[in-house]
Design a protein around this motif. Structure first.
Motif, PDB file in Angstrom:
ATOM      1  N   LYS A 133     112.089  31.833  18.059  1.00  0.00           N
ATOM      2  CA  LYS A 133     113.177  30.931  17.663  1.00  0.00           C
ATOM      3  C   LYS A 133     113.696  31.213  16.251  1.00  0.00           C
ATOM      4  O   LYS A 133     114.893  31.390  16.045  1.00  0.00           O
ATOM      5  CB  LYS A 133     112.683  29.477  17.752  1.00  0.00           C
ATOM      6  CG  LYS A 133     113.752  28.436  17.530  1.00  0.00           C
ATOM      7  CD  LYS A 133     114.593  28.236  18.742  1.00  0.00           C
ATOM      8  CE  LYS A 133     115.735  27.269  18.494  1.00  0.00           C
ATOM      9  NZ  LYS A 133     116.626  27.155  19.619  1.00  0.00           N
ATOM     10  N   HIS A 134     112.788  31.248  15.274  1.00  0.00           N
ATOM     11  CA  HIS A 134     113.232  31.456  13.890  1.00  0.00           C
ATOM     12  C   HIS A 134     112.493  32.588  13.212  1.00  0.00           C
ATOM     13  O   HIS A 134     112.452  32.642  11.985  1.00  0.00           O
ATOM     14  CB  HIS A 134     113.018  30.190  13.059  1.00  0.00           C
ATOM     15  CG  HIS A 134     113.588  28.954  13.663  1.00  0.00           C
ATOM     16  ND1 HIS A 134     112.813  27.951  14.158  1.00  0.00           N
ATOM     17  CD2 HIS A 134     114.877  28.573  13.853  1.00  0.00           C
ATOM     18  CE1 HIS A 134     113.585  26.992  14.641  1.00  0.00           C
ATOM     19  NE2 HIS A 134     114.846  27.346  14.469  1.00  0.00           N
TER      20      HIS A 134
ATOM     21  N   HIS B  98     105.992  25.329  14.155  1.00  0.00           N
ATOM     22  CA  HIS B  98     107.228  24.884  13.498  1.00  0.00           C
ATOM     23  C   HIS B  98     108.029  23.970  14.421  1.00  0.00           C
ATOM     24  O   HIS B  98     108.263  22.820  14.079  1.00  0.00           O
ATOM     25  CB  HIS B  98     108.062  26.093  13.052  1.00  0.00           C
ATOM     26  CG  HIS B  98     109.367  25.713  12.440  1.00  0.00           C
ATOM     27  ND1 HIS B  98     110.551  26.294  12.808  1.00  0.00           N
ATOM     28  CD2 HIS B  98     109.682  24.802  11.485  1.00  0.00           C
ATOM     29  CE1 HIS B  98     111.531  25.752  12.103  1.00  0.00           C
ATOM     30  NE2 HIS B  98     111.035  24.852  11.288  1.00  0.00           N
ATOM     31  N   GLU B  99     108.436  24.487  15.566  1.00  0.00           N
ATOM     32  CA  GLU B  99     109.241  23.638  16.450  1.00  0.00           C
ATOM     33  C   GLU B  99     108.857  23.765  17.907  1.00  0.00           C
ATOM     34  O   GLU B  99     109.721  23.695  18.789  1.00  0.00           O
ATOM     35  CB  GLU B  99     110.727  23.927  16.256  1.00  0.00           C
ATOM     36  CG  GLU B  99     111.277  23.265  15.018  1.00  0.00           C
ATOM     37  CD  GLU B  99     112.774  23.390  14.880  1.00  0.00           C
ATOM     38  OE1 GLU B  99     113.432  23.916  15.784  1.00  0.00           O
ATOM     39  OE2 GLU B  99     113.279  22.950  13.839  1.00  0.00           O
TER      40      GLU B  99
ATOM     41  N   CYS C 219     107.600  34.446  16.267  1.00  0.00           N
ATOM     42  CA  CYS C 219     108.156  33.385  17.107  1.00  0.00           C
ATOM     43  C   CYS C 219     109.605  33.726  17.497  1.00  0.00           C
ATOM     44  O   CYS C 219     110.372  34.185  16.667  1.00  0.00           O
ATOM     45  CB  CYS C 219     108.100  32.068  16.335  1.00  0.00           C
ATOM     46  SG  CYS C 219     108.956  30.741  17.182  1.00  0.00           S
TER      47      CYS C 219
ATOM     48  N   VAL D 110     108.038  26.046  20.099  1.00  0.00           N
ATOM     49  CA  VAL D 110     108.626  27.029  21.009  1.00  0.00           C
ATOM     50  C   VAL D 110     107.494  27.903  21.566  1.00  0.00           C
ATOM     51  O   VAL D 110     106.500  28.145  20.887  1.00  0.00           O
ATOM     52  CB  VAL D 110     109.656  27.879  20.226  1.00  0.00           C
ATOM     53  CG1 VAL D 110     110.069  29.107  21.006  1.00  0.00           C
ATOM     54  CG2 VAL D 110     110.867  27.029  19.896  1.00  0.00           C
TER      55      VAL D 110
ATOM     56  N   GLY E  15     109.498  33.042  12.622  1.00  0.00           N
ATOM     57  CA  GLY E  15     108.267  32.728  11.890  1.00  0.00           C
ATOM     58  C   GLY E  15     107.139  33.607  12.430  1.00  0.00           C
ATOM     59  O   GLY E  15     107.208  34.081  13.565  1.00  0.00           O
TER      60      GLY E  15
ATOM     61  N   CYS F  82     104.603  27.301  18.952  1.00  0.00           N
ATOM     62  CA  CYS F  82     104.765  27.508  17.515  1.00  0.00           C
ATOM     63  C   CYS F  82     104.593  26.175  16.786  1.00  0.00           C
ATOM     64  O   CYS F  82     105.063  25.131  17.262  1.00  0.00           O
ATOM     65  CB  CYS F  82     106.165  28.067  17.253  1.00  0.00           C
ATOM     66  SG  CYS F  82     106.516  28.323  15.509  1.00  0.00           S
TER      67      CYS F  82
HETATM   68  S1  FES Z   1     109.969  27.486  16.194  1.00  0.00           S
HETATM   69 FE1  FES Z   1     108.679  29.086  15.607  1.00  0.00          FE
HETATM   70  S2  FES Z   1     109.390  29.639  13.657  1.00  0.00           S
HETATM   71 FE2  FES Z   1     110.590  27.978  14.208  1.00  0.00          FE
END
Ligand code: FES
Lengths: 361, 103
Positions: B66-67, B47-48, B64, B50, B69, B45
């Motif tokens: 994790k959050h 974003h972070e 995703c 994952v 997204g 991802c």
């Molecule tokens: S790690 Fe994927 S939305 Fe935050």
């Protein structure tokens, strides 16, 4: 005193230290669940949330109508008692689940309920979406998580006042007011991207304007009725949100990478579970945030043999939490012990003892 | 353009699902849509970082784990915050019952 006071600000030394030692954005422990089972649990559907939302809105309208009709007599009290909890407490779980985008399959439904519930709970929908993402990345990591409810040493009087919305409601309104005027502050800028700032200001201005309009109407009519309906429930109806919310992580470990150590699952009565949208399964939610609220009881059954036993009731959980929090007044490093069933994978602890943390360079 | 790289038998990825594929020190996510066609994106991802293969395929989107997204896994477009930066996508096909990608 065991250990000094910690710096919970997101721009302070504890946050920088968490980054340096690998506590920030780290990999968390997850119970192994077969992909097929997990896919079934993650499945999205509109049914349960549509039903629950219609019931919620209908009860809000009916209790408000009863309160308005009987305003001026004591008979209005039970109507506002119900309205207050539906508005000032149920808002939190609706905000939360729709913020994750898992409650409904249809995204516009998640988004609409999210904005409505954000208004009720007095949170900026844009700012708090980012704040909550950080809470999931760095759950109870000091200096990283903007949503830590119990900071150590704990301010117990302040937590007790939160049950009647004080000083909570004024703090949150103040935040909205500041965001309406000047946008995110330095702490918020740590987790809100610059591109989102216009949205942060837009929602803050809208929410502040509606509350000011309610206040103005109250002044003009010389009656608190408008504030009983808008904004006020965040004070007189917030007690259930606070009661269940404090249990999520209260008294548990900071700076660990295993939700079994820093989150609490509590079995609750069906009314509380409905108001709370099953967030009493809090270890499960943090471990697998893709699982919608209505599937959390099933997820609990699947992974419970790898989790500490759930607290059997709200009073039981409070007894445990209060004992831990009282002890944290003089021993900030103390946390309520967790144990695992036989055969569960060992805790992924390592960082929870602050004195054992390696010194940042 | 690089050669086609063999990933796995097509039936190892269910329709409307995703698997992780590691190659050359990088990680990818390989998808099949509801019609059975194959797609490939970066595996982490934006974003972070994952692994998206642990997420959920919802029609043309990957959520995703994790959050929550979301991205369109066919175009890579970021669709839901906190995911804001698009995913890189790569050509993918099914040949002789095998999924192949060009990365
Ligand atoms: S790690 Fe994927 S939305 Fe935050």
């Amino acid at each position: 005193m065991d250990g000094g006071a910690r710096d919970y600000s997101l721009t302070g030394p504890d946050g920088a230290r968490a980054v340096e030692i690998g506590l920030a954005s780290a990999e968390w422990y997850h119970t192994d669940v077969p992909r097929k089972t997990m896919k079934g649990l993650m499945k999205r559907t509109d049914g349960p949330a549509t039903r629950d939302t219609l019931i919620w809105l209908m009860l809000l309208i009916l209790s408000a109508a009863g309160g308005i009709a009987l305003w001026g007599s004591w008979w209005a009290v039970p109507f506002f008692a119900v309205y207050g909890v539906l508005y000032g407490s149920a808002c939190d779980s609706r905000w939360h689940e729709c913020g994750h985008g898992t409650a409904f399959k249809t995204q516009w439904k998640n988004d609409w309920v999210y904005v409505l519930a954000s208004f009720m709970v007095l949170r900026n929908p844009t700012a708090w979406r980012w704040s909550h993402a950080r809470h999931h990345t760095d759950t109870i990591i000091v200096g990283r998580d903007p949503e830590i409810a119990f900071m150590r040493p704990p301010d117990i009087a302040r937590k007790a006042l939160a049950f009647i919305g004080i000083p909570d409601v004024f703090v949150h309104f103040g935040i909205l007011l500041r965001q309406a005027v000047s946008g995110p502050n330095a702490e918020e800028a740590d987790y809100i991207p610059t591109s989102e700032v216009p949205k942060v200001k837009f929602w803050a201005r809208l929410f502040v304007a509606i509350h000011l309009a309610a206040g103005l109407t109250a002044l003009m009519t010389w009656s608190i009725l408008p504030l009983m309906l808008i904004g006020g429930p965040r004070i007189y109806g917030a007690w259930h949100m606070v009661m269940v919310g404090l249990l999520q992580h209260g008294g548990l470990a900071e700076d660990v990478l295993d939700h079994r150590l820093n989150s609490r699952t509590v079995h609750m009565n069906p009314v509380s579970r409905w108001l709370y949208w099953n967030m009493n399964y809090h270890v499960e939610h943090h471990m697998f945030p893709m699982v919608p609220y209505h599937a959390l009881p099933k997820l609990h059954e699947v992974i419970k043999d790898d989790l500490p036993p759930a607290n059997p009731s709200i009073p039981h959980a409070y007894k445990e939490m209060i004992a831990a929090v009282l002890r944290q007044r003089t021993e900030p490093n103390y946390c309520a012990p967790r144990s695992l069933p036989e055969g569960a994978k060992p805790f992924r602890a390592g960082f929870h003892d602050r004195t054992a943390l390696p010194e940042a360079g | 353009m690089s050669d086609w790289i063999d990933v796995c038998a097509a039936d190892e990825v269910e329709e409307e699902d995703v698997i992780r594929f590691d190659h050359g020190g990088r990680t990818f996510a390989v998808y099949r849509d509801e019609d059975g066609a194959a797609f490939c994106t970066d595996g982490l991802c934006t974003h972070e970082q994952v692994h998206l293969a642990e997420g959920l395929v919802l029609e043309d989107e990957i959520e995703c784990p994790k959050h929550n997204g979301r991205f369109n896994y066919k175009t890579g477009a970021a669709l839901r915050t906190p995911a804001c930066v698009a995913l890189a996508t790569y050509p993918a096909r099914i040949e002789g019952g095998r999924i192949q990608v060009q990365i």
